[in-house]
Scaffold this motif. Structure first.
Motif, PDB file in Angstrom:
ATOM      1  N   ASP A 465      24.147   5.503 -23.203  1.00  0.00           N
ATOM      2  CA  ASP A 465      24.067   6.370 -22.029  1.00  0.00           C
ATOM      3  C   ASP A 465      22.720   7.068 -21.902  1.00  0.00           C
ATOM      4  N   ARG A 466      21.966   7.140 -22.991  1.00  0.00           N
ATOM      5  CA  ARG A 466      20.678   7.829 -22.961  1.00  0.00           C
ATOM      6  C   ARG A 466      19.536   6.935 -22.487  1.00  0.00           C
ATOM      7  N   TYR A 467      19.809   5.649 -22.309  1.00  0.00           N
ATOM      8  CA  TYR A 467      18.769   4.720 -21.874  1.00  0.00           C
ATOM      9  C   TYR A 467      18.724   4.641 -20.343  1.00  0.00           C
ATOM     10  N   GLN A 468      17.530   4.708 -19.798  1.00  0.00           N
ATOM     11  CA  GLN A 468      17.334   4.519 -18.355  1.00  0.00           C
ATOM     12  C   GLN A 468      17.169   3.002 -18.116  1.00  0.00           C
ATOM     13  N   ASN A 469      18.195   2.229 -18.475  1.00  0.00           N
ATOM     14  CA  ASN A 469      18.069   0.776 -18.514  1.00  0.00           C
ATOM     15  C   ASN A 469      19.029   0.083 -17.565  1.00  0.00           C
ATOM     16  N   PHE A 470      18.583  -1.033 -17.034  1.00  0.00           N
ATOM     17  CA  PHE A 470      19.428  -1.940 -16.278  1.00  0.00           C
ATOM     18  C   PHE A 470      20.509  -2.486 -17.213  1.00  0.00           C
ATOM     19  N   TRP A 578      17.039  12.176 -22.512  1.00  0.00           N
ATOM     20  CA  TRP A 578      15.689  11.636 -22.700  1.00  0.00           C
ATOM     21  C   TRP A 578      14.940  11.372 -21.399  1.00  0.00           C
ATOM     22  N   SER A 579      15.653  11.223 -20.309  1.00  0.00           N
ATOM     23  CA  SER A 579      15.009  11.013 -19.014  1.00  0.00           C
ATOM     24  C   SER A 579      15.974  11.429 -17.927  1.00  0.00           C
ATOM     25  N   SER A 580      15.490  11.458 -16.703  1.00  0.00           N
ATOM     26  CA  SER A 580      16.324  11.926 -15.607  1.00  0.00           C
ATOM     27  C   SER A 580      16.012  11.125 -14.356  1.00  0.00           C
ATOM     28  N   GLY A 581      16.585  11.558 -13.253  1.00  0.00           N
ATOM     29  CA  GLY A 581      16.407  10.861 -11.986  1.00  0.00           C
ATOM     30  C   GLY A 581      17.738  10.419 -11.435  1.00  0.00           C
ATOM     31  N   SER A 582      17.912  10.514 -10.127  1.00  0.00           N
ATOM     32  CA  SER A 582      19.168  10.107  -9.511  1.00  0.00           C
ATOM     33  C   SER A 582      19.410   8.611  -9.674  1.00  0.00           C
ATOM     34  N   ASP A 583      18.338   7.852  -9.810  1.00  0.00           N
ATOM     35  CA  ASP A 583      18.399   6.437 -10.141  1.00  0.00           C
ATOM     36  C   ASP A 583      17.043   6.076 -10.741  1.00  0.00           C
ATOM     37  N   ALA A 584      16.895   4.826 -11.201  1.00  0.00           N
ATOM     38  CA  ALA A 584      15.674   4.440 -11.909  1.00  0.00           C
ATOM     39  C   ALA A 584      14.442   4.493 -11.009  1.00  0.00           C
ATOM     40  N   ARG A 585      14.613   4.335  -9.711  1.00  0.00           N
ATOM     41  CA  ARG A 585      13.479   4.440  -8.783  1.00  0.00           C
ATOM     42  C   ARG A 585      12.889   5.850  -8.813  1.00  0.00           C
ATOM     43  N   HIS A 586      13.714   6.829  -9.140  1.00  0.00           N
ATOM     44  CA  HIS A 586      13.270   8.222  -9.187  1.00  0.00           C
ATOM     45  C   HIS A 586      12.905   8.666 -10.597  1.00  0.00           C
ATOM     46  N   ALA A 587      12.758   7.748 -11.539  1.00  0.00           N
ATOM     47  CA  ALA A 587      12.480   8.098 -12.934  1.00  0.00           C
ATOM     48  C   ALA A 587      11.051   7.718 -13.316  1.00  0.00           C
ATOM     49  N   ARG A 588      10.324   8.657 -13.875  1.00  0.00           N
ATOM     50  CA  ARG A 588       8.928   8.401 -14.241  1.00  0.00           C
ATOM     51  C   ARG A 588       8.792   7.530 -15.482  1.00  0.00           C
ATOM     52  N   VAL A 589       9.906   7.247 -16.163  1.00  0.00           N
ATOM     53  CA  VAL A 589       9.848   6.409 -17.359  1.00  0.00           C
ATOM     54  C   VAL A 589      10.089   4.938 -17.034  1.00  0.00           C
ATOM     55  N   ALA A 590      10.551   4.629 -15.819  1.00  0.00           N
ATOM     56  CA  ALA A 590      10.995   3.271 -15.488  1.00  0.00           C
ATOM     57  C   ALA A 590       9.984   2.582 -14.576  1.00  0.00           C
TER      58      ALA A 590
END
Length: 637
Positions: A465-470, A578-590
């Motif tokens: 759950d902590r991964y901003q991953n597909f 570890w990261s945030s964003g409503s979705d990966a498009r809004h995440a600075r790590v992705a």
């Protein structure tokens, strides 16, 4: 951790577990609520030994020395047949008592009834296969009839959820006896599919479905790859595959479906296959040898065969975890044994349908063609599974044109059948505070579609759950001082055409610099995987932050000029530790890195090479191939 903190930690865990159990039981129907007992002071082994109704099965566990394991620390699920079930089993096997069985036969009985490493309560009893393997490396299936639960179709669950100190017991009215036959032999036993079976054998493709396990693989040789143990208490721990199993999936039409399409025997099937495949491959229309991989009948049969063992759940639903945005359609692509072809699996959110094979829509978005599974699915075999489909499954002109005209996004784990066949992909998921994720260290040579240097150890991180991953998981290489990775993976086949090729990844400040190559050619300049998306070299601006560009589309264009793209908006992070964003498009790590534009003159596989140029981690989330003609109309998902 001192003694006081240990006690406090255990109390908190018990409190959380109690809340969780209360929540689940309040949500389940009567089938799941009834017969819930708790024997906190007893281990699974003690419970079986102290209850005379299980004395025969308990004796099996004693003689095979499995009982000691059942009395140890850990997590176990035991499907325990009562004495009446055992007596019926003896009679079925032509024996009178346990004394008539060999020790090896008793070990099979014991291992077929126990899952080690998981406590599987009836909350997880969804129709279909359970994701966890038994100690005998077999799957168990769950089905319902008249509001009753059955395991492997015929074994009635008499009592569910007998909770003990180290797991759970489910009482069975019939001893489990999973098939020992391979997928080809199991198909041969069912006259429903006799036309397909005859073609499978005649083309020689049945020989491609025979492997079961690589007995030369010895996990003990790779224990040194385990650096972080589960008992270390870190956020993740290392595991190595304990087996190297092979597996297969066969989609097949019934004789009735064949008849409905003018097919009544081998000769009419040859005519049908020729009509389809001569249009797609006109250069091969004169090949009459049905054992030739370019022959039309051979292609027809081979298009039904996958070298992964995929239950209905693992076609796509197992990957629809909390990371996936539930308003976005999902796609999975499976390579078939028909050379250089794919089957697309779709989950259509609007229609509420899943496991749609090769769905084709009109320009107005109306579903035009699709192949669906029937209710005759998850048919178990020793080395695979087979599913009946409701229409003819073919790689015809319509399917070929559809696949070559759209973006193909491949979850990186899908390139490696071993991750599915050995129960790594689509099985484990960690979530919540204090949970540990599994990092599978994959020995060199374990993955067929990977070549690597001796110092490169590729890993697979299960969904977290902590991964901003597909789909929540990733291919991963950890930091190793003084050792630079160098590997080449083989992708799934892609249709002929001109494509923009991309790789999706997540940065965390611990990555290194990498040089990518596509089919042996450098893909631009080295990429610094340490750079976050808002680095000036990339130029990401979170959509909605610039009032002059509220949707971020102008920023998208600027990023493309730099060779980057925002991540798709179809997935998100679940735990924002570890990261945030409503979705990966809004995440600075992705990010997506555009590797370049390539012309592929023929349909086929491609090579992606990654060479580390500095110490640091490497991760890969997914790859995309999009026809250049489709870029202008591409969505943000």
């Amino acid at each position: 951790m001192n003694r006081f903190n240990q006690i406090k930690f255990l109390l908190v865990c018990c409190f959380i577990a109690g809340i969780t159990l209360t929540f689940y039981t309040s949500c389940e129907d009567e089938v799941i609520q009834e017969n819930m007992y708790t024997f906190k002071g007893k281990t699974l082994g003690q419970f079986l030994e102290e209850n005379s109704e299980y004395s025969e099965f308990a004796e099996v566990l004693r003689q095979t020395h499995v009982m000691g394991l059942m009395e140890a620390y850990g997590e176990f699920t035991c499907f325990a047949p009562d004495n009446e079930a055992m007596y019926a089993y003896y009679k079925k096997k032509g024996k009178t008592s346990l004394a008539d069985f060999t020790l090896d036969e008793l070990k099979i009985i014991a291992n077929d009834h126990i899952i080690s490493g998981s406590t599987v309560t009836s909350v997880s009893f969804k129709a279909g296969r359970l994701p966890q393997l038994t100690m005998g490396n077999r799957y168990l299936s769950v089905s319902y009839s008249d509001n009753k639960v059955y395991i492997n179709v015929t074994s009635l669950v008499l009592e569910k959820d007998i909770l003990v100190h180290n797991g759970v017991i489910h009482k069975l009215a019939q001893t489990l006896d999973p098939t020992r036959f391979g997928v080809v032999e199991k198909i041969s036993e069912d006259s429903t599919f006799s036309i397909f079976y005859e073609a499978l054998v005649a083309t020689g493709l049945s020989d491609s479905l025979m492997k079961q396990q690589d007995d030369s693989y010895d996990p003990n040789q790779y224990e040194s790859l385990i650096v972080t143990k589960k008992t270390d208490g870190a956020w993740s721990y290392d595991e190595i595959p304990r087996t190297k199993r092979y597996g297969y999936t066969v989609f097949l039409e019934s004789n009735q479906t064949m008849n409905d399409n003018g097919i009544f025997d081998m000769e009419t099937l040859k005519v049908y296959a020729k009509q389809i495949y001569d249009q797609v491959y006109p250069e091969d229309k004169n090949i009459t040898d049905i054992t030739d991989r370019k022959n039309s009948l051979n292609r027809f049969v081979a298009y039904h065969l996958i070298n992964k063992e995929l239950s209905t759940q693992k076609l796509i639903d197992a990957y629809d975890i909390d990371h996936m945005i539930k308003t976005c359609d999902m796609y999975e692509y499976m390579e078939t044994m028909c050379p250089n072809t794919l089957i697309e699996v779709k989950k259509d959110r609007k229609l509420g349908l899943t496991n749609m094979l090769n769905s084709i829509y009109s320009d107005e978005g109306v579903l035009q063609k699709v192949v669906n599974l029937t209710t005759n699915t998850d048919r178990d075999a020793l080395n695979g599974v087979f599913h009946e489909v409701d229409k003819m499954l073919v790689y015809d002109i319509d399917v070929a044109n559809d696949h070559s005209g759209k973006r193909l996004r491949f979850e990186s784990a899908s390139f490696f059948p071993e991750l599915t066949n050995n129960n790594m992909r689509g099985t484990n998921k960690s979530s919540g505070p204090g949970t540990q994720n599994i990092h599978y260290q994959l020995p060199r040579g374990f993955l067929e579609n990977l070549e690597s240097s001796e110092q490169t150890v590729l890993g697979y991180l299960a969904p977290d759950d902590r991964y901003q991953n597909f789909q929540g998981d990733e291919i991963f290489i950890g930091v190793s001082a003084g050792k630079l990775y160098d590997f080449t993976l083989t992708t799934a086949p892609v249709p002929a055409g001109t494509y923009e090729v991309r790789i999706g990844y997540i940065t965390n400040g611990k990555r290194g610099v990498v040089q990518f190559y596509v089919d042996g050619l450098p893909a631009g300049v080295p990429v610094n995987l340490n750079n976050y998306a808002d680095n000036t070299a990339i130029g990401w601006i979170e959509p909605g932050k610039d009032p002059l560009d509220p949707d971020g589309f102008e920023n998208d264009k600027m990023m493309r000029n730099q060779g980057y793209m925002k991540a798709p908006a179809c997935f998100k992070v679940v735990n924002t530790a570890w990261s945030s964003g409503s979705d990966a498009r809004h995440a600075r790590v992705a990010l997506r890195k555009i590797l370049g534009i390539y012309e592929f003159k023929e349909a086929g596989h491609h090579k992606l090479t990654a060479k580390g140029l500095s110490s640091g981690e490497f991760m890969m989330d997914y790859m995309e191939f999009i026809p250049t003609s489709a870029i202008e109309m591409e969505d943000i998902y």
